[in-house]
Write a protein that holds these residues in place. Structure first.
Motif, mmCIF file in Angstrom:
data_model
loop_
_atom_site.group_PDB
_atom_site.id
_atom_site.type_symbol
_atom_site.label_atom_id
_atom_site.label_comp_id
_atom_site.label_asym_id
_atom_site.label_seq_id
_atom_site.Cartn_x
_atom_site.Cartn_y
_atom_site.Cartn_z
ATOM 1 N N ALA A 1 -36.596 53.019 51.174
ATOM 2 C CA ALA A 1 -35.673 54.125 51.490
ATOM 3 C C ALA A 1 -34.320 53.900 50.840
ATOM 4 C CB ALA A 1 -35.509 54.238 53.000
ATOM 5 N N PHE A 2 -33.899 52.654 50.831
ATOM 6 C CA PHE A 2 -32.610 52.301 50.226
ATOM 7 C C PHE A 2 -32.621 52.587 48.711
ATOM 8 C CE2 PHE A 2 -30.518 48.685 48.031
ATOM 9 C CZ PHE A 2 -29.204 49.119 48.180
ATOM 10 N N VAL A 3 -33.707 52.201 48.045
ATOM 11 C CA VAL A 3 -33.825 52.468 46.600
ATOM 12 C C VAL A 3 -33.876 53.976 46.350
ATOM 13 C CG1 VAL A 3 -35.224 52.089 44.517
ATOM 14 C CG2 VAL A 3 -34.965 50.259 46.176
ATOM 15 N N PHE A 4 -34.565 54.683 47.231
ATOM 16 C CA PHE A 4 -34.665 56.143 47.129
ATOM 17 C C PHE A 4 -33.268 56.772 47.214
ATOM 18 C CE2 PHE A 4 -35.354 60.365 48.997
ATOM 19 C CZ PHE A 4 -36.266 60.880 48.087
ATOM 20 N N ILE A 5 -32.481 56.293 48.166
ATOM 21 C CA ILE A 5 -31.101 56.789 48.297
ATOM 22 C C ILE A 5 -30.330 56.464 47.016
ATOM 23 C CG2 ILE A 5 -28.909 56.400 49.539
ATOM 24 C CD1 ILE A 5 -30.714 55.971 52.080
ATOM 25 N N GLY A 6 -30.571 55.263 46.489
ATOM 26 C CA GLY A 6 -29.889 54.826 45.272
ATOM 27 C C GLY A 6 -30.122 55.740 44.092
ATOM 28 N N LEU A 7 -31.289 56.378 44.095
ATOM 29 C CA LEU A 7 -31.665 57.231 42.964
ATOM 30 C C LEU A 7 -30.928 58.572 43.002
ATOM 31 C CD1 LEU A 7 -33.777 56.782 40.726
ATOM 32 C CD2 LEU A 7 -35.338 58.179 42.052
ATOM 33 N N PHE A 8 -30.636 59.040 44.192
ATOM 34 C CA PHE A 8 -30.098 60.402 44.321
ATOM 35 C C PHE A 8 -28.660 60.462 44.857
ATOM 36 C CE2 PHE A 8 -34.712 60.878 44.690
ATOM 37 C CZ PHE A 8 -34.928 61.789 43.676
ATOM 38 N N LYS B 1 -20.773 55.091 46.022
ATOM 39 C CA LYS B 1 -20.212 54.802 47.353
ATOM 40 C C LYS B 1 -21.286 54.911 48.430
ATOM 41 C CE LYS B 1 -15.286 55.674 47.451
ATOM 42 N NZ LYS B 1 -14.220 56.633 47.734
ATOM 43 N N THR B 2 -22.114 55.966 48.319
ATOM 44 C CA THR B 2 -23.174 56.185 49.314
ATOM 45 C C THR B 2 -24.205 55.058 49.249
ATOM 46 O OG1 THR B 2 -22.856 58.541 49.081
ATOM 47 C CG2 THR B 2 -24.915 57.854 50.086
ATOM 48 N N VAL B 3 -24.555 54.648 48.014
ATOM 49 C CA VAL B 3 -25.550 53.567 47.851
ATOM 50 C C VAL B 3 -25.025 52.293 48.505
ATOM 51 C CG1 VAL B 3 -26.869 52.215 46.188
ATOM 52 C CG2 VAL B 3 -26.334 54.573 45.679
ATOM 53 N N ALA C 1 -27.729 50.075 37.190
ATOM 54 C CA ALA C 1 -28.938 50.569 36.516
ATOM 55 C C ALA C 1 -28.885 52.078 36.348
ATOM 56 C CB ALA C 1 -30.176 50.170 37.311
ATOM 57 N N LYS C 2 -28.361 52.754 37.357
ATOM 58 C CA LYS C 2 -28.266 54.216 37.312
ATOM 59 C C LYS C 2 -27.269 54.650 36.235
ATOM 60 C CE LYS C 2 -27.679 58.118 40.327
ATOM 61 N NZ LYS C 2 -26.975 58.592 41.508
#
Lengths: 168, 268
Positions: free
Chosen positions: A37-44, A48-50, A86-87
């Motif tokens: 879920a954390f990686v998923f959040i990281g993608l979108f 700051k949110t990540v 990475a993003k």
């Protein structure tokens, strides 16, 4: 994704994970849904949110899973920094392949971190940590990564389904 | 100077220093109070999620495994008949045992009290095999108390206690080590968790035997676990003659994924 919904998602996923981690085991190894879920959040989400999601996930993991407070806080924060970098520099486009690649790479980092941590804690407590490197590298790590990838794929598909429903 | 301090590296340094301070405070036990409070707050949430998750997975599991359940039911009915026969034989032996103890003025078996607790969650992050229960020190539970499930099957020991909840380190946890003995051959060894589902009986003397299928029980040595708790069955012998000690792979008796209740053994 905005910060508040991201934190709510981490909170819900953490407790869901605690509830089902026992049932959904394969060979005694469960997937790390909080991490997925954390990686998923990281993608979108924005940087700051990540980072906020990483701190939140680390806080709960430390509270329930770690003998020493702060270790998962560090691991998730480091993973957040890696995901943000990475993003920005490598994976700009959020699609399923990018997501699974991030789950895989961040998973390797995270599991190695956990293994080093356990070995270190066993060392300072003068105990023997029974999981050897060979067993870890040939059984626990591949199985955990495979399960994380499967969970990641499921999460991505569910999210896509919801997105389609909401936009319809 | 100010620029460097508030740069990304400066912030990262402050963060790592703050986390290190937290870790130090946690090692010294200063965070126990806030941790207990957090457990108290989150336990009801955890319970709701666990019970909902269990119900959903039970129903979903039943749909997918219906033929297996029918078969299992048939086998259990046969086993039940056999056990009823064994039980009547055992109660005769127990009566005889009591009579002989009274006759020879021997002390009665040391008994234990049990505290019944519900499993409310699994450790979702680490490789450890840890479960959470809904009772803690306020119910009389203390660290290192052994934990069994129905049928005196050993599942682990209490590894951490707060007022309202406790963590149980399952026998398959990599940090678990228990003195055991094989039931028929009376061969001693140490049962170690290996992560995953695996259990290993180590330190078996080369000149002693263990048979495949033989039951492994706690030996009572070490003082933590009372003797006679069922810990597993021998699956295969995994070491060669050149090793100093023999090893045996042990199959756990309980299903770690479906632990509903836990009985905490309290010494009287």
């Amino acid at each position: 994704m905005k910060t508040f919904p991201a934190l709510i998602l981490i909170f819900l996923v953490f407790f869901l994970s605690m509830a089902i981690a026992g049932q959904l085991r394969f060979g005694g190894v469960s997937f790390n849904l909080v991490f997925v879920a954390f990686v998923f959040i990281g993608l979108f989400s924005s940087g700051k949110t990540v980072f906020a999601a990483g701190l939140f996930a680390g806080f709960f993991s430390d509270l329930f899973s770690s003998p020493i407070f702060g270790v998962y806080l560090l691991a998730f924060s480091a993973a957040a920094a890696i995901l943000i970098a990475a993003k920005s520099y490598i994976f700009a486009k959020p699609n399923v392949l990018v997501f699974l690649t991030e789950v895989f790479l961040a998973g390797v980092f995270f599991d190695l971190f956990a293994m080093f941590l356990n070995k270190f804690l066993a060392f300072i407590n003068l105990q023997d940590f029974a999981v050897g490197w060979k067993y870890f590298l040939t059984y626990l790590l591949p199985l955990n990564l495979a399960m994380n990838l499967a969970a990641g794929l499921a999460v991505f598909m569910v999210a896509r389904m919801f997105k389609k429903r909401l936009s319809a | 100077m100010k620029k460097i301090f508030f740069s990304k590296f400066g912030k990262a340094f402050i963060f790592v220093a703050a986390v290190s301070l937290l870790a130090f405070l946690s090692l010294k036990g200063f965070l126990t109070g806030p941790k207990n409070l957090a457990y108290k707050i989150f336990l009801p949430v955890q319970k709701i999620f666990y019970h909902t998750g269990s119900s959903v997975s039970d129903y979903a599991g039943a749909i997918f495994t219906l033929p297996e359940i029918i078969n299992q039911n048939k086998n259990l009915a046969e086993e039940n008949l056999k056990l009823q026969g064994d039980l009547s034989k055992m109660s005769e032996i127990a009566r005889e045992n009591i009579f002989l103890k009274e006759r020879f003025d021997l002390p009665a078996d040391s008994d234990f009290n049990y505290i019944l607790a519900n499993v409310v969650g699994y450790d979702p992050v680490s490789f450890g095999q840890v479960v959470f229960i809904d009772k803690g020190s306020s119910a009389g539970i203390e660290k290192n108390y052994p934990v069994v499930t129905t049928g005196n099957v050993l599942i682990g020991l209490v590894s951490e206690v707060s007022a309202s909840t406790a963590k149980i380190q399952l026998i398959a946890d990599p940090e678990s080590a228990i003195n055991v003995v094989s039931q028929d051959n009376r061969t001693t060894g140490i049962l170690k968790g290996g992560g995953g589902n695996s259990l290993l009986m180590d330190m078996i003397p080369q000149d002693k035997n263990v048979d495949v299928g033989e039951k492994i029980i706690t030996s009572g040595l070490g003082g933590i676990f009372p003797k006679g708790l069922l810990s597993g069955t021998v699956e295969k012998i995994v070491s060669s003659d050149v090793d100093v000690f023999k090893k045996a792979q042990i199959q756990p008796v309980f299903d770690a994924g479906n632990l509903g209740i836990a009985l905490i053994i309290v010494p009287r």
